[in-house]
Design a protein around this motif. Structure first.
Motif, PDB file in Angstrom:
ATOM      1  N   GLY A 158      -3.336   3.883   9.318  1.00  0.00           N
ATOM      2  CA  GLY A 158      -3.142   3.601   7.898  1.00  0.00           C
ATOM      3  C   GLY A 158      -1.721   3.234   7.529  1.00  0.00           C
ATOM      4  N   VAL A 165       0.862  -1.184   0.000  1.00  0.00           N
ATOM      5  CA  VAL A 165       0.000   0.000   0.000  1.00  0.00           C
ATOM      6  C   VAL A 165       0.894   1.228   0.000  1.00  0.00           C
ATOM      7  CG1 VAL A 165      -1.730   1.334   1.254  1.00  0.00           C
ATOM      8  CG2 VAL A 165      -1.840  -1.158   1.244  1.00  0.00           C
ATOM      9  N   GLU A 166       0.856   1.949  -1.108  1.00  0.00           N
ATOM     10  CA  GLU A 166       1.740   3.098  -1.219  1.00  0.00           C
ATOM     11  C   GLU A 166       1.114   4.314  -0.544  1.00  0.00           C
ATOM     12  OE1 GLU A 166       4.457   3.679  -4.981  1.00  0.00           O
ATOM     13  OE2 GLU A 166       2.492   4.598  -5.182  1.00  0.00           O
ATOM     14  N   THR A 167      -0.147   4.543  -0.823  1.00  0.00           N
ATOM     15  CA  THR A 167      -0.856   5.644  -0.186  1.00  0.00           C
ATOM     16  C   THR A 167      -2.263   5.199   0.179  1.00  0.00           C
ATOM     17  OG1 THR A 167       0.313   7.218  -1.589  1.00  0.00           O
ATOM     18  CG2 THR A 167      -1.602   8.045  -0.414  1.00  0.00           C
ATOM     19  N   MET A 168      -2.636   5.473   1.396  1.00  0.00           N
ATOM     20  CA  MET A 168      -4.024   5.281   1.785  1.00  0.00           C
ATOM     21  C   MET A 168      -4.549   6.646   2.220  1.00  0.00           C
ATOM     22  SD  MET A 168      -6.173   2.759   4.142  1.00  0.00           S
ATOM     23  CE  MET A 168      -4.839   1.931   4.799  1.00  0.00           C
ATOM     24  N   ASP A 226       7.692   2.554   2.709  1.00  0.00           N
ATOM     25  CA  ASP A 226       7.204   3.026   1.420  1.00  0.00           C
ATOM     26  C   ASP A 226       5.732   3.392   1.440  1.00  0.00           C
ATOM     27  OD1 ASP A 226       9.606   2.868   0.116  1.00  0.00           O
ATOM     28  OD2 ASP A 226       9.321   0.774  -0.483  1.00  0.00           O
ATOM     29  N   SER A 227       5.101   3.270   2.613  1.00  0.00           N
ATOM     30  CA  SER A 227       3.667   3.534   2.697  1.00  0.00           C
ATOM     31  C   SER A 227       3.361   4.911   3.281  1.00  0.00           C
ATOM     32  CB  SER A 227       2.981   2.481   3.569  1.00  0.00           C
ATOM     33  OG  SER A 227       3.061   1.226   2.949  1.00  0.00           O
ATOM     34  N   THR A 228       2.380   5.541   2.703  1.00  0.00           N
ATOM     35  CA  THR A 228       1.916   6.832   3.199  1.00  0.00           C
ATOM     36  C   THR A 228       0.442   6.725   3.552  1.00  0.00           C
ATOM     37  OG1 THR A 228       3.443   8.033   1.768  1.00  0.00           O
ATOM     38  CG2 THR A 228       1.559   9.272   2.615  1.00  0.00           C
ATOM     39  N   ALA A 229       0.087   7.203   4.735  1.00  0.00           N
ATOM     40  CA  ALA A 229      -1.335   7.315   5.066  1.00  0.00           C
ATOM     41  C   ALA A 229      -1.653   8.795   5.126  1.00  0.00           C
ATOM     42  CB  ALA A 229      -1.633   6.655   6.397  1.00  0.00           C
ATOM     43  N   TYR A 230      -2.795   9.165   4.569  1.00  0.00           N
ATOM     44  CA  TYR A 230      -3.160  10.575   4.554  1.00  0.00           C
ATOM     45  C   TYR A 230      -4.611  10.710   4.962  1.00  0.00           C
ATOM     46  CZ  TYR A 230      -3.109  15.445   3.155  1.00  0.00           C
ATOM     47  OH  TYR A 230      -3.145  16.814   3.172  1.00  0.00           O
ATOM     48  N   LYS A 255      -2.035  14.927  -0.603  1.00  0.00           N
ATOM     49  CA  LYS A 255      -0.670  14.815  -0.091  1.00  0.00           C
ATOM     50  C   LYS A 255       0.264  15.502  -1.075  1.00  0.00           C
ATOM     51  CE  LYS A 255       0.831  10.547  -2.293  1.00  0.00           C
ATOM     52  NZ  LYS A 255       1.678   9.390  -2.230  1.00  0.00           N
TER      53      LYS A 255
END
Lengths: 448, 490
Positions: free
Chosen positions: B88, A44-47, B63-67, B342
């Motif tokens: 997230g 999951v790159e962006t949630m 490598d994960s982004t939560a927004y 983001k």
């Protein structure tokens, strides 16, 4: 977290506006939640999780309109928003056709809410995005980069209240998925994409989305320019919907009334090939732009715009309808609470024909199947002139052969409509617009 | 709205955001006051005033982004968003954020006349002045649209690295669009002015002058002949603006696209990617320009970055996330449309640096070709470098002279190929403003370039070749196909 009901807020704004001297007023409230998940390489790159709400107020005083909006729902800000809308109405031009729709007894029943979307766990949605990517990579080993494999959904409530008795709301939800991929071979990269958006969670087929995007990327490997030539052209459904986007303003009564439409004054005349029928349907079952009413509270309807090549109707909102003594077609659309309702399409589609894609190609000795265009936003909706970058596949002796990129196609949209000589049976929807494959008798293709 | 949060509150929110682990978190609180005035059909049709407030919380873990974002900018609202984001993206270790402190702003962006101190009727006056002027110029002008917009954007940015920035950005823009008709022929003309300025925007150019330019362009296009199609030399005037540099290489130099393998410029740092005459700069610090920033939307100072120097690729544009992947500093290009997005690497003011030639000599030395005086919009596929842009005002050049105007032209090319084909660069520089879209986010940018010539570019028009065949051009042969359009082939 507790939320103030948007119906209460919109009612209060209208009441306040009337108290402060507005002659007519309308408040439009939106309360939305959104989820978006991007997956790349199985991670999951962006949630993104979002809450967005706000209210827009349109008021009329002495035949003048004023508008103001706010996403800050604090009581003081709501009051100052009312004051600003009224102050803005001092400086706009007087117009006798300003009107708000009156109370509607009953709205059509339109199913806009699939409870499955919010019931489905986030993990399952993440898996869906992962499945798209996995399906794409399994399709062809040359699919090496995932720019994005995305799942997205939204749940929202629209509330509309006006001083003429409209007080309505509906709850809607939609979901969708898309993939942008890159296929790589011998240092060359080509992109492919596919999407699927609708009202039902169960309608998304991740394998299909992934495979389609992969096939589109892979088939473009080795693409070259071709020599300039006028030739028959086949337009992919997605490309047709992009052309329809340029045609939309021309079909609005607003552009017609302002002398900005190439279709002005052509009602009941032939404006397109007799095999072309264009429809706008705000109630179409299962489609994403369906709703019981438009951005002004007018019931949604089905409007045939062009039938068998003959221009039948323009799209209207309350204002444009009043200006020419017509009835609003329920096309007072608004993207959010941040702007006034304009005239726009709902579910806008080109009706399917009989032919298969193979059938459409069969008679072409040398032609161009356009699968992607660039710069469509530079086309001129008033003159209809377009000149855009294109890529796709060469058609030779009725069959798709080599990939083509970096060429330009140009013409005039009004002439293009007349030059449609084949329509496929593969009507496909891309969010709010739908089209089948379309064949054009000939277009100049500029290349080497 | 509840009062703005103090430093301690922000620090607490950051700690909540990091409560399930992570490498980095930031808060972006935004409050915007916008005004828009629209005039069409000879009257002010709409005036819209908006208040937009919201905040976005980002948590990065690996490598994960939560927004997560919300309209509720109270402490409770932010704390809720921070908790949502913390779920997230989770990391192995919980880090405490550093103490917040404010870096110095590198550029002064104060405006002379704040939009909120100018009465709405003053703005209406300017709009009406442009409308009235445009309508008196020629009977063939059938419709005039004038738009004015201003924005005051206040942002608070804080992150776990200790950055704490409170900034105010003010921008204004003014657009005139004219429709001219002659018989069944309809053409349009457009002119825009905009910058990181307040109401003093009209000191740069009067509304009437902007209207005049839009009208002149629309009338010119009525007289214009259909553009030719085929490959030919193209001279771009400085006043054409910089859509070409934006599309041909700008997007491909954004680090997120490069890192994902989505740019033709990937892996080419230190290599020659353009003609030695070409130097490309992204400069967020030019005072008053539409893409100018004191700080980007991650609190990094705006910078001047030389991307291509004399043809050699030197640098990409980075935000914090892409910079951290390469263990380097951001270049101050982390921008976003609003709290609903983001940040990603974006351009600011992008330009091809001026050379030393007399611009008129470049046209004079061109035997046959297309002169682009005004560019419209464009688009690029960064993965293979193919781009396209629209010519809003173009002319045919013959034997070094401007012969006549053409309409409906689009230029199609491939970024790296085209930049290598630049063979003349003028000493002038012209700017244009725009809204650049990427990942569904629009941000204000400006682009600029000097007068320059590209040896050959594909022109997509509807009119076939110009009046006489271009036999004089070496390597160009004419072929005739299907009778109608005459097409040229390299």
């Amino acid at each position: 977290m507790s939320r103030i009901d948007m119906g209460t807020i919109t009612r209060k704004m209208v009441e306040l506006a009337q108290q402060k001297g507005a002659e007519m007023s309308e408040a439009y409230g939106l309360d939305a939640r959104e989820l978006s998940i991007d997956v790349s390489q199985g991670v999951v790159e962006t949630m993104k999780l979002a809450e967005d709400r706000g209210v827009g107020l349109r008021i009329f005083k002495k035949g003048r309109m004023g508008y103001a909006y706010t996403s800050d729902l604090d009581e003081k800000v709501l009051e100052s928003t009312v004051e600003r809308a009224i102050a803005n109405a001092v400086w706009t031009g007087e117009d006798p056709y300003h009107v708000l729709p009156s109370k509607v007894e009953a709205y059509p029943h339109v199913d806009t809410f699939d409870p499955e979307i919010s019931k489905t766990a986030v993990e399952e949605k993440i898996n869906l995005a992962k499945e798209i990517e996995a399906a794409a990579r399994a399709t062809d080993e040359r699919v090496k980069i995932t720019e994005r494999s995305n799942y997205q959904d939204a749940e929202y409530t629209v509330s509309i209240v006006n001083s003429r008795g409209i007080d309505a709301s509906y709850r809607g939800a939609y979901c969708g998925a898309y993939a942008y991929l890159v296929a790589e071979e011998n240092g060359e990269n080509q992109t492919g994409f596919a999407l699927s958006y609708g009202l039902r969670f169960s309608d998304i087929d991740p394998t299909k989305v992934g495979q389609e995007a992969a096939n589109k990327a892979v088939r473009m490997l080795g693409a070259k320019r071709i020599a300039s030539k006028r030739m028959p052209v086949l337009l992919d459904p997605y490309v047709v919907t992009q052309f329809m986007g340029i045609l939309t303003p021309a079909l609005t009564a607003e552009a017609v009334q302002k002398g900005k439409s190439p279709l002005a004054g052509k009602k009941d005349q032939i404006v397109a090939s007799d095999i072309l029928t264009l429809v706008d349907d705000g109630r179409l079952e299962g489609r994403i732009a369906s709703a019981p009413f438009d951005g002004e509270g007018v019931p949604s309807s089905r409007t045939v715009l062009i039938e068998d090549g003959i221009l039948k109707n323009y799209l209207h909102n309350s204002y444009t309808a009043r200006k020419e003594g017509a009835i609003s077609t329920g096309n007072g659309t608004r993207g959010s609470f941040r702007g006034t309702p304009e005239v726009g399409t709902t579910n806008f589609y080109l009706q399917a024909g009989q032919e298969t894609q193979e059938g459409l190609m069969a008679g072409i000795d040398y032609g161009f199947y356009v699968t992607e265009v660039m710069g469509m936003h530079t086309a001129n909706p008033i003159s209809g002139d377009f000149s855009i970058g294109a890529s796709g596949l060469l058609i030779e002796k009725g069959r798709l052969t080599t990939p083509v990129r970096g060429v330009a196609i140009a013409g005039n949209l009004m002439e293009l409509l007349q030059n449609i000589d084949g329509i496929g049976n593969d009507l496909t929807f891309f969010v709010g617009k739908g089209a089948p494959t379309v064949r054009i008798t000939s277009l100049p293709v500029s290349g080497d | 709205m509840s009062q703005s949060l103090e430093k301690d509150g922000l620090q607490e929110i950051l700690d909540i955001a990091m409560s399930h682990g992570g490498d980095f978190a930031d808060i972006y609180i935004e409050k915007k006051a916008l005004n828009g005035i629209g005039c069409e059909d000879n009257k002010i049709e709409r005036i819209n005033s908006g208040t937009d407030a919201g905040a976005g919380i980002r948590v990065i873990a690996g490598d994960s982004t939560a927004y997560a974002y919300t309209n509720d900018v109270s402490f409770d609202g932010l704390a809720h968003a921070a908790r949502v984001a913390s779920h997230g993206a989770r990391g192995d270790q919980v880090r405490k954020s550093r103490d917040l402190s404010t870096p110095l702003a590198p550029v002064d962006l104060s405006v002379q006349l704040r939009p909120d101190e100018v009465a709405i009727e003053k703005k209406v006056e300017k709009v009406l002045a442009a409308n009235q002027h445009a309508r008196t110029l020629d009977d063939r002008i059938k419709q005039v649209t004038v738009g004015f917009g201003d924005i005051i954007q206040q942002v608070t940015i804080a992150n776990t690295e200790g950055v704490f920035v409170e900034d105010e950005r003010i921008r204004s823009r003014f657009i005139v669009h004219a429709v001219a008709a002659d018989g069944s022929l309809i053409q349009t003309g457009y002119e825009a002015l905009g910058g990181s300025v307040g109401f003093e925007i009209f000191e740069e150019e009067a509304p009437e002058d902007i209207a005049q330019k839009a009208v002149d362009r629309a009338l010119l296009m009525l007289e214009a002949k259909p553009a030719p199609s085929g490959t030919m030399p193209v001279v771009m005037a400085a006043e054409a603006g910089g859509t070409m540099v934006h599309e041909a290489c700008g997007h491909g130099l954004e680090a997120d696209l490069v890192q994902k393998g989505l740019s033709v410029y990937g892996g080419q740092k230190g290599q020659e990617v353009a003609s030695p005459l070409v130097t490309v700069i992204d400069d967020g610090t030019i005072r008053g320009k539409y893409g100018t920033i004191r700080f980007d939307d991650e609190g990094t100072k705006g910078q001047k970055n030389v991307l291509i120097e004399k043809g050699v690729l030197k640098e990409f544009m980075y935000d914090r996330f892409t910079a951290s992947k390469e263990k380097r500093e951001s270049t101050g290009n982390g921008r976003r449309e609003s709290y609903q997005h983001k940040p990603v690497p974006r351009m600011t003011n992008t330009l091809i640096a001026a050379g030393d030639e007399d611009p008129s000599a470049i046209i004079k030395d061109t035997k046959e070709g297309l002169l682009v005086k005004k560019m419209g919009g464009g688009q690029v596929n960064t993965t293979n470098g193919d781009f396209v842009f629209d010519v809003a005002e173009g002319y045919i050049i013959k034997d070094g002279e401007i012969v006549h105007a053409v309409r409906g032209a689009t230029l199609t090319g491939n970024g790296p190929e085209v930049l290598r084909k630049v063979d003349r660069v003028g000493k002038d520089l012209g700017y244009a403003i725009g809204t650049c879209g990427k990942e569904g986010q629009g941000v204000p940018v400006s682009d600029a370039q000097p007068t320059m010539r590209i040896q050959s570019l594909i022109v997509g028009g509807t009119g076939g070749a110009p009046d006489s065949p271009n036999k004089k051009l070496p390597a160009l042969a004419n072929i005739l196909s299907d009778g109608t359009p005459r097409i040229r082939r390299l």
